[in-house]
Design an enzyme around this catalytic site. Sequence first.
Site, mmCIF file in Angstrom:
data_model
loop_
_atom_site.group_PDB
_atom_site.id
_atom_site.type_symbol
_atom_site.label_atom_id
_atom_site.label_comp_id
_atom_site.label_asym_id
_atom_site.label_seq_id
_atom_site.Cartn_x
_atom_site.Cartn_y
_atom_site.Cartn_z
ATOM 1 N N THR A 145 -11.602 12.305 63.248
ATOM 2 C CA THR A 145 -11.443 11.545 61.994
ATOM 3 C C THR A 145 -12.764 10.955 61.535
ATOM 4 O O THR A 145 -13.102 11.000 60.353
ATOM 5 C CB THR A 145 -10.410 10.401 62.211
ATOM 6 N N HIS B 194 -7.800 16.053 55.205
ATOM 7 C CA HIS B 194 -6.668 15.493 55.954
ATOM 8 C C HIS B 194 -5.873 16.660 56.505
ATOM 9 O O HIS B 194 -5.753 17.698 55.842
ATOM 10 C CB HIS B 194 -5.763 14.659 55.038
ATOM 11 N N TYR C 88 0.646 7.918 52.423
ATOM 12 C CA TYR C 88 0.040 7.256 53.579
ATOM 13 C C TYR C 88 0.816 6.007 54.001
ATOM 14 O O TYR C 88 0.247 5.120 54.628
ATOM 15 C CB TYR C 88 -1.405 6.871 53.262
ATOM 16 N N ARG D 129 -15.468 18.302 59.398
ATOM 17 C CA ARG D 129 -15.923 16.926 59.161
ATOM 18 C C ARG D 129 -17.378 16.736 59.590
ATOM 19 O O ARG D 129 -18.130 16.008 58.933
ATOM 20 C CB ARG D 129 -14.979 15.935 59.851
ATOM 21 N N PHE E 161 -7.417 -0.716 56.608
ATOM 22 C CA PHE E 161 -8.124 0.204 55.710
ATOM 23 C C PHE E 161 -7.221 0.785 54.620
ATOM 24 O O PHE E 161 -7.661 1.615 53.835
ATOM 25 C CB PHE E 161 -8.774 1.334 56.523
ATOM 26 N N LYS F 62 -10.226 16.377 50.382
ATOM 27 C CA LYS F 62 -10.277 15.043 49.770
ATOM 28 C C LYS F 62 -11.319 14.971 48.640
ATOM 29 O O LYS F 62 -12.168 15.859 48.502
ATOM 30 C CB LYS F 62 -10.579 14.005 50.854
ATOM 31 N N ARG G 155 -6.358 20.887 63.071
ATOM 32 C CA ARG G 155 -7.009 19.657 63.549
ATOM 33 C C ARG G 155 -8.278 19.976 64.340
ATOM 34 O O ARG G 155 -9.266 19.250 64.259
ATOM 35 C CB ARG G 155 -6.018 18.814 64.356
ATOM 36 N N ASN H 162 -13.903 11.493 54.535
ATOM 37 C CA ASN H 162 -14.010 12.417 55.673
ATOM 38 C C ASN H 162 -13.519 13.834 55.354
ATOM 39 O O ASN H 162 -13.059 14.563 56.230
ATOM 40 C CB ASN H 162 -13.339 11.831 56.928
ATOM 41 N N GLU I 14 5.160 16.181 55.168
ATOM 42 C CA GLU I 14 4.017 16.169 54.239
ATOM 43 C C GLU I 14 4.056 17.378 53.298
ATOM 44 O O GLU I 14 3.702 17.265 52.124
ATOM 45 C CB GLU I 14 2.704 16.140 55.029
#
Length: 137
Positions: free
Chosen positions: A91, A115, A49, A102, A57, A9, A85, A112, A126
């Site tokens: 998250t 993704h 998203y 993270r 948010f 990100k 993950r 964060n 995705e």
Amino acid sequence: MQQTLSIIKPDAVKKGVIGKIIDRFESNGLRVAAAKKIKLSKCDAKAFYAIHSQRPFFNDLVDFMTSGPVVVMVLEGENAVAKNRELMGATNPKEATPGTIRADFADSIDANAVHGSDSLENAKNEIAFFFSSREIC
Ligand code: CMP
């Protein structure tokens, strides 16, 4: 073998930790099968998203994801979805296990760092959102 989508990100790109994050993947059995650095448009971010469009948010998420370039990647390996993950951590970086991406590189639940697809089905969607099959090898 599975494939999953990873996004580094804008916060992590700005911090200059692209290489450190990719090293976490490569050192833990995930191969980079495709990668590109791009700047998402508002339309891109809203579409990607869309599942969160009713969440409070959502607008902040779209603003954040369009605030600077991101690196989108296809990661490939055994149990790639779950592995990615696990390497990312929770998250919310405040809740992330020490040593996860993270915990080490993220500042907040919004900024964060990364993704990752949350299921094999979402991974397929995705990946198709960002890459043609010719770009993945
Ligand atoms: P990501 O895995 O990219 O998926 C959606 C993003 O929304 C998430 O990471 C967070 O960065 C962001 N977000 C902000 N607030 C929340 C929240 N309360 N719950 C889940 N995600 C949130």
